[in-house]
Design a protein around this motif. Structure first.
Motif, PDB file in Angstrom:
ATOM      1  N   SER A 115      -1.851   6.054  14.945  1.00  0.00           N
ATOM      2  CA  SER A 115      -2.877   6.312  13.948  1.00  0.00           C
ATOM      3  C   SER A 115      -2.297   6.039  12.565  1.00  0.00           C
ATOM      4  CB  SER A 115      -3.371   7.759  14.032  1.00  0.00           C
ATOM      5  OG  SER A 115      -2.312   8.654  13.731  1.00  0.00           O
ATOM      6  N   ALA A 116      -3.182   6.064  11.558  1.00  0.00           N
ATOM      7  CA  ALA A 116      -2.776   5.907  10.170  1.00  0.00           C
ATOM      8  C   ALA A 116      -3.178   7.158   9.402  1.00  0.00           C
ATOM      9  CB  ALA A 116      -3.430   4.674   9.561  1.00  0.00           C
ATOM     10  N   PRO A 117      -2.555   7.449   8.254  1.00  0.00           N
ATOM     11  CA  PRO A 117      -2.973   8.606   7.456  1.00  0.00           C
ATOM     12  C   PRO A 117      -4.455   8.513   7.109  1.00  0.00           C
ATOM     13  CG  PRO A 117      -0.919   7.663   6.610  1.00  0.00           C
ATOM     14  CD  PRO A 117      -1.434   6.717   7.641  1.00  0.00           C
ATOM     15  N   ASP A 118      -5.157   9.658   7.168  1.00  0.00           N
ATOM     16  CA  ASP A 118      -6.584   9.635   6.867  1.00  0.00           C
ATOM     17  C   ASP A 118      -6.884   9.997   5.420  1.00  0.00           C
ATOM     18  OD1 ASP A 118      -5.954  12.284   6.958  1.00  0.00           O
ATOM     19  OD2 ASP A 118      -7.257  12.778   8.637  1.00  0.00           O
ATOM     20  N   GLY A 119      -5.839  10.125   4.601  1.00  0.00           N
ATOM     21  CA  GLY A 119      -6.044  10.392   3.185  1.00  0.00           C
ATOM     22  C   GLY A 119      -4.885  11.181   2.605  1.00  0.00           C
ATOM     23  N   ALA A 143      -1.743  12.622 -13.653  1.00  0.00           N
ATOM     24  CA  ALA A 143      -1.656  11.534 -12.674  1.00  0.00           C
ATOM     25  C   ALA A 143      -2.408  10.311 -13.185  1.00  0.00           C
ATOM     26  CB  ALA A 143      -2.232  11.993 -11.343  1.00  0.00           C
ATOM     27  N   GLN A 144      -1.821   9.116 -13.014  1.00  0.00           N
ATOM     28  CA  GLN A 144      -2.383   7.887 -13.567  1.00  0.00           C
ATOM     29  C   GLN A 144      -2.890   6.925 -12.489  1.00  0.00           C
ATOM     30  OE1 GLN A 144      -2.457   6.967 -16.998  1.00  0.00           O
ATOM     31  NE2 GLN A 144      -1.846   9.058 -17.472  1.00  0.00           N
ATOM     32  N   SER A 145      -2.024   6.574 -11.531  1.00  0.00           N
ATOM     33  CA  SER A 145      -2.382   5.539 -10.549  1.00  0.00           C
ATOM     34  C   SER A 145      -1.578   5.729  -9.274  1.00  0.00           C
ATOM     35  CB  SER A 145      -2.141   4.141 -11.119  1.00  0.00           C
ATOM     36  OG  SER A 145      -0.765   3.948 -11.410  1.00  0.00           O
ATOM     37  N   TRP A 146      -1.966   4.977  -8.227  1.00  0.00           N
ATOM     38  CA  TRP A 146      -1.264   5.026  -6.941  1.00  0.00           C
ATOM     39  C   TRP A 146      -1.204   3.624  -6.339  1.00  0.00           C
ATOM     40  CZ3 TRP A 146      -3.808   3.585  -2.391  1.00  0.00           C
ATOM     41  CH2 TRP A 146      -5.180   3.417  -2.503  1.00  0.00           C
ATOM     42  N   GLU A 147      -0.232   3.407  -5.450  1.00  0.00           N
ATOM     43  CA  GLU A 147      -0.085   2.119  -4.775  1.00  0.00           C
ATOM     44  C   GLU A 147       0.638   2.329  -3.448  1.00  0.00           C
ATOM     45  OE1 GLU A 147       1.074  -2.260  -6.242  1.00  0.00           O
ATOM     46  OE2 GLU A 147       2.807  -0.914  -6.148  1.00  0.00           O
ATOM     47  N   GLY A 206      -4.906   1.985  -6.752  1.00  0.00           N
ATOM     48  CA  GLY A 206      -6.021   2.294  -7.635  1.00  0.00           C
ATOM     49  C   GLY A 206      -5.587   3.206  -8.760  1.00  0.00           C
ATOM     50  N   ASN A 207      -6.534   3.486  -9.680  1.00  0.00           N
ATOM     51  CA  ASN A 207      -6.291   4.366 -10.812  1.00  0.00           C
ATOM     52  C   ASN A 207      -7.059   5.670 -10.630  1.00  0.00           C
ATOM     53  OD1 ASN A 207      -4.729   2.387 -12.182  1.00  0.00           O
ATOM     54  ND2 ASN A 207      -6.614   1.390 -12.851  1.00  0.00           N
ATOM     55  N   PHE A 208      -6.553   6.743 -11.246  1.00  0.00           N
ATOM     56  CA  PHE A 208      -7.211   8.033 -11.196  1.00  0.00           C
ATOM     57  C   PHE A 208      -8.046   8.239 -12.466  1.00  0.00           C
ATOM     58  CE2 PHE A 208      -3.210   8.992  -8.739  1.00  0.00           C
ATOM     59  CZ  PHE A 208      -3.833   9.053  -7.510  1.00  0.00           C
ATOM     60  N   THR A 209      -9.203   8.843 -12.304  1.00  0.00           N
ATOM     61  CA  THR A 209     -10.036   9.227 -13.444  1.00  0.00           C
ATOM     62  C   THR A 209      -9.772  10.699 -13.738  1.00  0.00           C
ATOM     63  OG1 THR A 209     -11.734   7.632 -12.822  1.00  0.00           O
ATOM     64  CG2 THR A 209     -12.387   9.403 -14.315  1.00  0.00           C
ATOM     65  N   GLU A 210      -9.394  11.007 -14.972  1.00  0.00           N
ATOM     66  CA  GLU A 210      -8.965  12.360 -15.323  1.00  0.00           C
ATOM     67  C   GLU A 210     -10.061  13.390 -15.049  1.00  0.00           C
ATOM     68  OE1 GLU A 210      -7.337  12.727 -19.213  1.00  0.00           O
ATOM     69  OE2 GLU A 210      -6.157  10.881 -19.073  1.00  0.00           O
ATOM     70  N   ASN A 211      -9.644  14.565 -14.555  1.00  0.00           N
ATOM     71  CA  ASN A 211     -10.553  15.688 -14.388  1.00  0.00           C
ATOM     72  C   ASN A 211      -9.826  16.977 -14.756  1.00  0.00           C
ATOM     73  OD1 ASN A 211      -9.172  16.759 -11.984  1.00  0.00           O
ATOM     74  ND2 ASN A 211     -10.058  15.004 -10.905  1.00  0.00           N
ATOM     75  N   GLY A 233      -9.239   8.653   0.113  1.00  0.00           N
ATOM     76  CA  GLY A 233      -9.571   8.611   1.535  1.00  0.00           C
ATOM     77  C   GLY A 233      -9.018   7.384   2.234  1.00  0.00           C
ATOM     78  N   SER A 234      -9.177   7.361   3.548  1.00  0.00           N
ATOM     79  CA  SER A 234      -8.625   6.272   4.362  1.00  0.00           C
ATOM     80  C   SER A 234      -9.260   4.926   4.033  1.00  0.00           C
ATOM     81  CB  SER A 234      -8.816   6.584   5.853  1.00  0.00           C
ATOM     82  OG  SER A 234     -10.198   6.768   6.152  1.00  0.00           O
ATOM     83  N   ALA A 235     -10.545   4.910   3.635  1.00  0.00           N
ATOM     84  CA  ALA A 235     -11.204   3.635   3.334  1.00  0.00           C
ATOM     85  C   ALA A 235     -10.531   2.932   2.171  1.00  0.00           C
ATOM     86  CB  ALA A 235     -12.685   3.874   3.034  1.00  0.00           C
ATOM     87  N   ASP A 236     -10.104   3.699   1.159  1.00  0.00           N
ATOM     88  CA  ASP A 236      -9.430   3.097   0.008  1.00  0.00           C
ATOM     89  C   ASP A 236      -7.973   2.762   0.313  1.00  0.00           C
ATOM     90  OD1 ASP A 236     -11.662   3.205  -1.694  1.00  0.00           O
ATOM     91  OD2 ASP A 236     -11.263   5.316  -2.156  1.00  0.00           O
ATOM     92  N   MET A 237      -7.363   3.462   1.259  1.00  0.00           N
ATOM     93  CA  MET A 237      -5.964   3.192   1.599  1.00  0.00           C
ATOM     94  C   MET A 237      -5.808   1.877   2.367  1.00  0.00           C
ATOM     95  SD  MET A 237      -4.883   7.066   2.679  1.00  0.00           S
ATOM     96  CE  MET A 237      -3.178   6.698   3.029  1.00  0.00           C
ATOM     97  N   LYS A 238      -6.843   1.481   3.129  1.00  0.00           N
ATOM     98  CA  LYS A 238      -6.866   0.188   3.821  1.00  0.00           C
ATOM     99  C   LYS A 238      -5.691   0.006   4.779  1.00  0.00           C
ATOM    100  CE  LYS A 238      -9.245  -2.030  -0.051  1.00  0.00           C
ATOM    101  NZ  LYS A 238      -9.200  -3.098  -1.070  1.00  0.00           N
ATOM    102  N   LEU A 239      -5.362   1.053   5.517  1.00  0.00           N
ATOM    103  CA  LEU A 239      -4.265   0.973   6.476  1.00  0.00           C
ATOM    104  C   LEU A 239      -4.818   0.691   7.867  1.00  0.00           C
ATOM    105  CD1 LEU A 239      -2.116   3.988   5.268  1.00  0.00           C
ATOM    106  CD2 LEU A 239      -1.516   1.570   5.059  1.00  0.00           C
ATOM    107  N   ASN A 240      -4.143  -0.203   8.580  1.00  0.00           N
ATOM    108  CA  ASN A 240      -4.527  -0.559   9.947  1.00  0.00           C
ATOM    109  C   ASN A 240      -3.617   0.197  10.913  1.00  0.00           C
ATOM    110  OD1 ASN A 240      -5.031  -1.723  12.412  1.00  0.00           O
ATOM    111  ND2 ASN A 240      -4.945  -3.828  11.687  1.00  0.00           N
TER     112      ASN A 240
END
Length: 706
Positions: free
Chosen positions: A432-436, A455-459, A471-476, A484-491
């Motif tokens: 399996s791959a990480p789900d998030g 936090a600024q960004s991740w890769e 991607g980049n983080f939007t401040e909150n 989530g897993s959809a943005d991580m794009k891991l197979n």
């Protein structure tokens, strides 16, 4: 007809018997008779009758189309289209399309793209097919070696001492003509096929996967729709990404998982089901939708995230987030935020608690959480704790705090600036791959003597394979971010080692406002995706093995491409190529999968998930001598295209041809291939067609210019 000017016709039609060892600068069409050559041909070859014998001297034939008659190859053919007749290969064919009533007999090597849409492909005992065979119809009789077969229709027959590394099957039939059992890897699963027996079509995938509970919610069963021809089903239970217990084989469309879920405790469960039948390939494995099942009980409260101004509950990750001081005591008395389970114990499902940057007072509200595993405290300033804090938290809890110390709670506290939760450094995901993951930045927007980690960004990158996603983080206000897993794009079938890197900016409160304090910093976590059985064992058959793809590189005369030829690349990895022109030539273009990408000296295929081709096109510098022109019949260079004028021929004819008894006629269009005079090594080619009794004689003569 006299070709003293060196003008070759666009097409030469063969209707008789010709045997030559001269290079021909035209298209060749054979309708009857026999044409035999040991030299090269610049144009395309079409055979609609008669016989064409190619004995392999000179450049590869660019293309051969066979609709009837016979073609025998003892050299190299770049592309073959066989719609009828018989093509016998004792050399090399680098691309093949077989259809209609055509027959292809391979006693040599076939590479490149191989499509079998009809006809009959016979791979003899000495034959090898290096590239994947894409078969939708027809017959394929394998007595040799093939690497990969993708079967969607037609009949694939195994005989002799044949071998086939891997088979992807969505339709068609596989038959074993041998008297003994053979082992086959089909769709990533190993099958034993008895002698003189067949596998029919692949079973359809199960559908309508659901969870069912009885009235008192103390029994949990998985159900699904029946599959035509299925005799049994393999069913596997998963908690999150982890397999629970052994795979069960059942004959009905229901499986009771009550005991496994009771043993596994609170969590989110899914199940995977696969249809089976003797004489048929198993269906694809299908996974149920994620259902928030707490123990054996279905979660009865609100689904997904429930958000108020003070707190939030994430059922999927079992995480409670407290956002303000008011929220800390308030959530305890509001049972509707978590829902009420059958035993009215709402809070034992909390496994992770997060106290946000605004929380500076820890009340007793966190105490009724006996299953708590982790506690994240983002507040970076002073923290006031209730006296009952330490006695109410189990010693197994792992805690994180920007200062490394929580009052009244002195065990398992780690200091952090920016924390990655959901993926631990060194974690291994099997099958399996990480789900998030979630990123928490330290800081305190209430106590202004603290620093703040924004936090600024991740890769995500793969070792040896480059960037996967980012991607980049939007401040909150919470300074917390979930990916989530959809943005991580891991197979999950793309095995290897990955690194998640998060970039953050330290800030400091000074002069009545927050300002950057130094440069960007990075925190990372490295994780591995492995087969279900681990790298040292057999993978779970529900998951495919790592697939490999082929990249074929080639170059015109006048330069090189490195690496050259066929390169095998594992899924998800990259492959780079270097292109260099020879002296006297320039790089004109690079074609990737037939499309121009410009004259690039380097090209990289990023994250390969398909077969590709790359070809370098070179051109002689204007006004310069052709370094490939010397008096060498073994290196004729790149022939000019039929019908296109040229300064001089890039190749040189061989010795004179042998007279035949057929006729030679010409088609429309000419090509000026007149050799230039000057150097003694230059040649003038004369072609004289003279009529002779009983047929036409082809006379090829040459003379040396002075």
């Amino acid at each position: 007809m006299d070709y003293t000017t060196g003008n070759w016709p666009e097409t030469i039609n063969i209707t008789g018997n010709i045997d030559t060892d001269r290079y021909v600068y035209s298209n060749i069409t054979v309708t009857s008779g026999t044409f035999t050559t040991s030299a090269g041909i610049s144009g395309a070859v079409t055979v609609s009758g008669g016989t064409f014998n190619y004995q392999g001297q000179g450049n590869p034939l660019s293309s051969v189309t066979l609709t009837d008659g016979a073609f025998t190859n003892g050299g190299t053919v770049s592309a073959a289209i066989v719609e009828g007749g018989t093509f016998t290969n004792d050399g090399t064919v680098t691309g093949l399309t077989l259809s209609g009533t055509g027959a292809f007999v391979n006693e040599g090597t076939v590479s490149g793209t191989v499509n079998v849409d009809g006809g009959t492909f016979t791979n003899a005992a000495g034959g090898t097919v290096e590239s994947p065979v894409l078969m939708s119809d027809g017959d394929f009789n394998n007595n040799g070696t093939i690497r990969t077969l993708e079967l969607s229709g037609g009949k694939f027959t195994i005989s002799g001492s044949s071998s086939q590394d891997a088979v992807t099957m969505s339709g068609g039939t596989i038959t074993n003509n041998e008297g003994t059992e053979v082992s086959l890897n089909i769709n990533g699963q190993v099958y034993s096929l008895a002698g003189n027996s067949s596998f029919k079509d692949v079973l359809a995938a199960p559908a309508n996967l659901t969870w069912t509970q009885n009235s008192d919610k103390r029994n949990v069963t998985a159900t699904w729709g029946s599959v035509a021809d299925a005799e049994s089903y393999n069913v596997t239970l998963y908690k999150g990404n982890q397999k629970v217990g052994d795979t069960q084989t059942v004959s009905d469309t229901i499986c009771d998982f009550t005991s496994q879920i009771l043993a596994g405790g609170h969590g989110t469960y899914t199940f995977r089901v696969q249809a089976l039948a003797n004489g048929q390939v198993a269906s694809p494995a299908v996974t149920s939708e994620i259902v928030g099942t707490q123990g054996v009980f279905e979660y009865s409260g609100p689904s997904g995230d429930v958000t108020t101004n003070d707190y939030a509950w994430n059922a999927a990750t079992q995480t409670l987030s407290i956002r303000t001081n008011n929220g800390c005591p308030a959530w305890k008395s509001n049972t509707s935020i978590l829902g009420t389970l059958i035993d009215d114990s709402s809070f034992d499902i909390v496994k992770h608690a997060v106290l946000g940057p605004k929380v500076s007072i820890l009340m007793t509200g966190i105490l009724p959480c006996p299953q708590l595993e982790t506690l994240v405290v983002q507040a970076g300033g002073n923290l006031t704790a209730h006296s009952r804090w330490a006695s109410g938290i189990p010693s197994t809890v792992k805690a994180y705090h920007p200062g490394g110390v929580i009052p009244g709670f002195n065990y398992h506290v780690e200091k952090f600036e920016c924390l990655i939760a959901g993926i631990e450094d060194g974690q291994v995901f099997k099958g399996s791959a990480p789900d998030g993951f979630t990123v928490y930045g330290a800081g305190n927007v209430v106590n202004q003597d603290a620093r703040y980690m924004q936090a600024q960004s991740w890769e995500i990158t793969k070792s040896g394979g480059g960037r996967v996603s980012g991607g980049n983080f939007t401040e909150n206000e919470e300074n917390a971010y979930t990916v989530g897993s959809a943005d991580m794009k891991l197979n999950p079938a793309d095995y290897g080692t990955y690194t998640l890197a998060v970039t953050y900016q330290p800030q400091e409160y000074a002069g009545g406002s927050w300002a950057d304090d130094g440069g960007l910093k990075t925190v990372s976590a490295t994780f591995t995706i492995e087969p279900e059985g681990g790298t040292g064992g057999d993978p779970d058959p529900s998951y495919p093995s790592v697939r490999q793809y082929t990249i074929i590189s080639s170059a015109d005369p006048g330069g090189t491409i490195t690496p050259d030829g066929s390169t095998v690349v594992s899924a998800g990895l990259s492959a780079s190529y270097a292109v260099k022109a020879a002296e006297g030539y320039i790089l004109k273009d690079v074609l990737v999968d037939g499309n121009s990408v410009g004259p690039l000296a380097e090209y990289t295929f990023e994250r390969v998930y398909a077969d590709h081709t790359i070809h370098a096109v070179f051109e002689k510098k204007a006004g310069g001598d052709d370094p490939l022109e010397p008096d060498n019949p073994e290196k004729p260079g790149k022939p000019n295209k039929p019908g296109t004028p040229a300064d001089k021929p890039n190749g040189r004819p061989g010795t004179s041809g042998k007279p035949g008894s057929g006729t030679v006629s010409t088609g429309s269009g000419t090509t000026d291939n007149t050799p230039k005079t000057g150097d003694e090594s230059d040649l003038l080619l004369w072609i004289v067609l003279a009529a002779a009794a009983g047929g036409t004689t082809l006379v090829l003569a040459r003379r040396r210019s002075n």
